[in-house]
Write a protein that holds these residues in place. Structure first.
Motif, PDB file in Angstrom:
ATOM      1  N   GLU A  40       0.833  -1.204   0.000  1.00  0.00           N
ATOM      2  CA  GLU A  40       0.000   0.000   0.000  1.00  0.00           C
ATOM      3  C   GLU A  40       0.867   1.254   0.000  1.00  0.00           C
ATOM      4  O   GLU A  40       0.625   2.203  -0.767  1.00  0.00           O
ATOM      5  N   SER A  41       1.906   1.281   0.829  1.00  0.00           N
ATOM      6  CA  SER A  41       2.805   2.439   0.890  1.00  0.00           C
ATOM      7  C   SER A  41       3.539   2.642  -0.435  1.00  0.00           C
ATOM      8  O   SER A  41       3.665   3.776  -0.923  1.00  0.00           O
ATOM      9  N   LEU A  42       4.019   1.563  -1.031  1.00  0.00           N
ATOM     10  CA  LEU A  42       4.724   1.661  -2.307  1.00  0.00           C
ATOM     11  C   LEU A  42       3.796   2.181  -3.401  1.00  0.00           C
ATOM     12  O   LEU A  42       4.202   2.977  -4.252  1.00  0.00           O
ATOM     13  N   ALA A  43       2.541   1.732  -3.381  1.00  0.00           N
ATOM     14  CA  ALA A  43       1.572   2.190  -4.381  1.00  0.00           C
ATOM     15  C   ALA A  43       1.311   3.689  -4.235  1.00  0.00           C
ATOM     16  O   ALA A  43       1.143   4.403  -5.235  1.00  0.00           O
ATOM     17  N   LYS A  44       1.278   4.192  -3.021  1.00  0.00           N
ATOM     18  CA  LYS A  44       1.076   5.624  -2.793  1.00  0.00           C
ATOM     19  C   LYS A  44       2.257   6.428  -3.343  1.00  0.00           C
ATOM     20  O   LYS A  44       2.076   7.495  -3.948  1.00  0.00           O
ATOM     21  N   ILE A  45       3.462   5.905  -3.145  1.00  0.00           N
ATOM     22  CA  ILE A  45       4.651   6.584  -3.669  1.00  0.00           C
ATOM     23  C   ILE A  45       4.641   6.575  -5.191  1.00  0.00           C
ATOM     24  O   ILE A  45       4.956   7.592  -5.835  1.00  0.00           O
ATOM     25  N   LYS A  46       4.262   5.459  -5.784  1.00  0.00           N
ATOM     26  CA  LYS A  46       4.189   5.379  -7.254  1.00  0.00           C
ATOM     27  C   LYS A  46       3.152   6.368  -7.799  1.00  0.00           C
ATOM     28  O   LYS A  46       3.371   7.000  -8.831  1.00  0.00           O
ATOM     29  N   PHE A  47       2.016   6.474  -7.112  1.00  0.00           N
ATOM     30  CA  PHE A  47       0.994   7.427  -7.548  1.00  0.00           C
ATOM     31  C   PHE A  47       1.541   8.851  -7.524  1.00  0.00           C
ATOM     32  O   PHE A  47       1.340   9.630  -8.462  1.00  0.00           O
ATOM     33  N   PHE A  48       2.235   9.189  -6.461  1.00  0.00           N
ATOM     34  CA  PHE A  48       2.847  10.517  -6.342  1.00  0.00           C
ATOM     35  C   PHE A  48       3.840  10.770  -7.473  1.00  0.00           C
ATOM     36  O   PHE A  48       3.787  11.817  -8.148  1.00  0.00           O
ATOM     37  N   LEU A  49       4.747   9.841  -7.704  1.00  0.00           N
ATOM     38  CA  LEU A  49       5.760  10.023  -8.746  1.00  0.00           C
ATOM     39  C   LEU A  49       5.127  10.120 -10.130  1.00  0.00           C
ATOM     40  O   LEU A  49       5.533  10.947 -10.955  1.00  0.00           O
TER      41      LEU A  49
ATOM     42  N   VAL B   9      -7.490   2.691 -18.062  1.00  0.00           N
ATOM     43  CA  VAL B   9      -7.216   2.670 -16.633  1.00  0.00           C
ATOM     44  C   VAL B   9      -7.018   4.085 -16.106  1.00  0.00           C
ATOM     45  O   VAL B   9      -6.191   4.834 -16.632  1.00  0.00           O
ATOM     46  N   ALA B  10      -7.774   4.435 -15.084  1.00  0.00           N
ATOM     47  CA  ALA B  10      -7.560   5.700 -14.383  1.00  0.00           C
ATOM     48  C   ALA B  10      -6.565   5.439 -13.260  1.00  0.00           C
ATOM     49  O   ALA B  10      -6.805   4.589 -12.396  1.00  0.00           O
ATOM     50  N   LEU B  11      -5.432   6.139 -13.287  1.00  0.00           N
ATOM     51  CA  LEU B  11      -4.394   5.954 -12.271  1.00  0.00           C
ATOM     52  C   LEU B  11      -4.744   6.807 -11.058  1.00  0.00           C
ATOM     53  O   LEU B  11      -4.360   7.978 -10.955  1.00  0.00           O
ATOM     54  N   LEU B  12      -5.478   6.203 -10.152  1.00  0.00           N
ATOM     55  CA  LEU B  12      -6.032   6.892  -8.989  1.00  0.00           C
ATOM     56  C   LEU B  12      -5.205   6.623  -7.728  1.00  0.00           C
ATOM     57  O   LEU B  12      -4.368   5.711  -7.714  1.00  0.00           O
ATOM     58  N   PRO B  13      -5.425   7.414  -6.675  1.00  0.00           N
ATOM     59  CA  PRO B  13      -4.788   7.100  -5.401  1.00  0.00           C
ATOM     60  C   PRO B  13      -5.121   5.657  -5.006  1.00  0.00           C
ATOM     61  O   PRO B  13      -6.263   5.215  -5.157  1.00  0.00           O
ATOM     62  N   PRO B  14      -4.142   4.912  -4.512  1.00  0.00           N
ATOM     63  CA  PRO B  14      -4.364   3.480  -4.217  1.00  0.00           C
ATOM     64  C   PRO B  14      -5.477   3.250  -3.194  1.00  0.00           C
ATOM     65  O   PRO B  14      -5.708   4.071  -2.298  1.00  0.00           O
ATOM     66  N   GLU B  15      -6.136   2.125  -3.365  1.00  0.00           N
ATOM     67  CA  GLU B  15      -7.173   1.715  -2.424  1.00  0.00           C
ATOM     68  C   GLU B  15      -6.995   0.232  -2.138  1.00  0.00           C
ATOM     69  O   GLU B  15      -6.690  -0.550  -3.046  1.00  0.00           O
ATOM     70  N   VAL B  16      -7.160  -0.146  -0.878  1.00  0.00           N
ATOM     71  CA  VAL B  16      -6.965  -1.536  -0.475  1.00  0.00           C
ATOM     72  C   VAL B  16      -8.315  -2.243  -0.415  1.00  0.00           C
ATOM     73  O   VAL B  16      -9.241  -1.781   0.249  1.00  0.00           O
ATOM     74  N   PHE B  17      -8.404  -3.364  -1.137  1.00  0.00           N
ATOM     75  CA  PHE B  17      -9.614  -4.189  -1.147  1.00  0.00           C
ATOM     76  C   PHE B  17      -9.299  -5.515  -0.476  1.00  0.00           C
ATOM     77  O   PHE B  17      -8.698  -6.408  -1.077  1.00  0.00           O
ATOM     78  N   MET B  18      -9.645  -5.622   0.800  1.00  0.00           N
ATOM     79  CA  MET B  18      -9.475  -6.859   1.561  1.00  0.00           C
ATOM     80  C   MET B  18      -8.056  -7.409   1.418  1.00  0.00           C
ATOM     81  O   MET B  18      -7.845  -8.581   1.114  1.00  0.00           O
ATOM     82  N   GLY B  19      -7.105  -6.542   1.643  1.00  0.00           N
ATOM     83  CA  GLY B  19      -5.717  -6.980   1.668  1.00  0.00           C
ATOM     84  C   GLY B  19      -4.948  -6.825   0.377  1.00  0.00           C
ATOM     85  O   GLY B  19      -3.729  -6.999   0.357  1.00  0.00           O
ATOM     86  N   ILE B  20      -5.609  -6.483  -0.720  1.00  0.00           N
ATOM     87  CA  ILE B  20      -4.940  -6.298  -2.012  1.00  0.00           C
ATOM     88  C   ILE B  20      -5.025  -4.825  -2.402  1.00  0.00           C
ATOM     89  O   ILE B  20      -6.122  -4.250  -2.453  1.00  0.00           O
ATOM     90  N   THR B  21      -3.884  -4.231  -2.705  1.00  0.00           N
ATOM     91  CA  THR B  21      -3.852  -2.814  -3.083  1.00  0.00           C
ATOM     92  C   THR B  21      -4.107  -2.657  -4.569  1.00  0.00           C
ATOM     93  O   THR B  21      -3.414  -3.255  -5.403  1.00  0.00           O
ATOM     94  N   SER B  22      -5.111  -1.848  -4.892  1.00  0.00           N
ATOM     95  CA  SER B  22      -5.437  -1.540  -6.282  1.00  0.00           C
ATOM     96  C   SER B  22      -4.872  -0.167  -6.616  1.00  0.00           C
ATOM     97  O   SER B  22      -5.088   0.806  -5.899  1.00  0.00           O
ATOM     98  N   GLU B  23      -4.132  -0.092  -7.745  1.00  0.00           N
ATOM     99  CA  GLU B  23      -3.453   1.149  -8.123  1.00  0.00           C
ATOM    100  C   GLU B  23      -4.244   1.981  -9.134  1.00  0.00           C
ATOM    101  O   GLU B  23      -3.748   2.997  -9.622  1.00  0.00           O
ATOM    102  N   GLY B  24      -5.446   1.553  -9.441  1.00  0.00           N
ATOM    103  CA  GLY B  24      -6.245   2.308 -10.393  1.00  0.00           C
ATOM    104  C   GLY B  24      -7.618   1.683 -10.545  1.00  0.00           C
ATOM    105  O   GLY B  24      -7.998   0.774  -9.797  1.00  0.00           O
ATOM    106  N   MET B  25      -8.353   2.165 -11.531  1.00  0.00           N
ATOM    107  CA  MET B  25      -9.702   1.672 -11.788  1.00  0.00           C
ATOM    108  C   MET B  25      -9.930   1.610 -13.292  1.00  0.00           C
ATOM    109  O   MET B  25      -9.536   2.514 -14.029  1.00  0.00           O
ATOM    110  N   PHE B  26     -10.566   0.528 -13.721  1.00  0.00           N
ATOM    111  CA  PHE B  26     -10.936   0.406 -15.129  1.00  0.00           C
ATOM    112  C   PHE B  26     -12.139   1.294 -15.415  1.00  0.00           C
ATOM    113  O   PHE B  26     -13.089   1.340 -14.631  1.00  0.00           O
TER     114      PHE B  26
END
Length: 240
Positions: free
Chosen positions: A105-114, A184-201
């Motif tokens: 989750e933390s890594l996904a947030k950093i990737k979103f920022f970059l 794919v919309a590259l959105l702020p990460p969201e965690v779905f029951m333990g899996i971090t999603s980095e975007g939305m279709f």
């Protein structure tokens, strides 16, 4: 005169810096990296964005300012402070099993920022667009693999190829398959029951668009306007 203080591209960029700072301040990354430098550099970025807020320049002119170049340079400095080009791999390799869920989750947030900072110049180059979706990137991707979510029968976990990078997207469209061409919309990460999603279709009426036109990793062509409604709402929520 364009009101730069309300430009969604700048608003999301500033918010992404805040997201990065929170992620790094609370992180316990193992490996060789310079936390102090990463934080100090990110804090400097806020002042550059604030300068753009009060410039009242046309977006295409903002894209040419020294501030944009400096933001890009600072993002590269942060990558170096994190450990270089493969920064995220070293953190994952050194984490134990119990740490990985929070780490991803933390890594996904950093990737979103970059990604938000590196794509800022291209989004500004699109001109005067007063719509929340302009604050983030929407790209064409190709589904490279699909698996069942380990804790939810009605969710799938997709690996998506965006040409220059890959990302993970969790979806509730159970008809999605490998090789589907998606937006794919590259959105702020969201965690779905333990899996971090980095975007939305993007989709219409709950069904993902699966034959999107355009070049891989670029803005997709011919997307229906209502396909971005949920993305628009999520960006607005992120800014609140």
């Amino acid at each position: 005169m364009w009101d730069t203080s309300k430009d969604y591209r700048l608003l999301v960029a500033e918010k992404s810096v805040e997201l990065f700072l929170r992620a790094v301040e609370g992180a316990n990354f193992k490996g060789k990296w310079n936390k102090k430098q990463a934080l100090q550099t990110a804090r400097k970025m806020t002042s550059e964005i604030q300068t753009l807020y009060y410039s009242y320049l046309e977006p295409s002119e903002m894209a040419k300012t020294p501030q944009i170049g400096l933001l890009e340079d600072q993002a590269m400095e942060i990558v170096e402070a994190l450990g270089g080009e493969s920064w995220h791999r070293q953190f994952l390799e050194l984490a134990n099993r119990d740490e990985k869920e929070k780490l991803e989750e933390s890594l996904a947030k950093i990737k979103f920022f970059l990604n938000t900072i590196s794509g800022l110049v291209n989004r500004l180059s699109l001109g005067q667009i007063n719509d929340p979706v302009i604050g983030i990137d929407i790209k064409k991707g190709e589904i490279s693999s699909v698996s069942r979510h380990p804790h939810a029968d009605q969710l799938l976990v997709c690996n998506v190829n965006l040409q220059e990078r890959a990302l993970t997207v969790v979806t509730n469209d159970l008809e999605i398959k490998e090789a589907n061409q998606v937006a794919v919309a590259l959105l702020p990460p969201e965690v779905f029951m333990g899996i971090t999603s980095e975007g939305m279709f993007l989709g219409v009426d709950g069904v993902v668009l699966k034959d999107v036109k355009g070049d891989l990793g670029k803005i997709p062509h011919g997307i229906p306007l209502k396909a971005v409604n949920e993305t628009r709402n999520l960006v607005e929520n992120f800014l609140q």
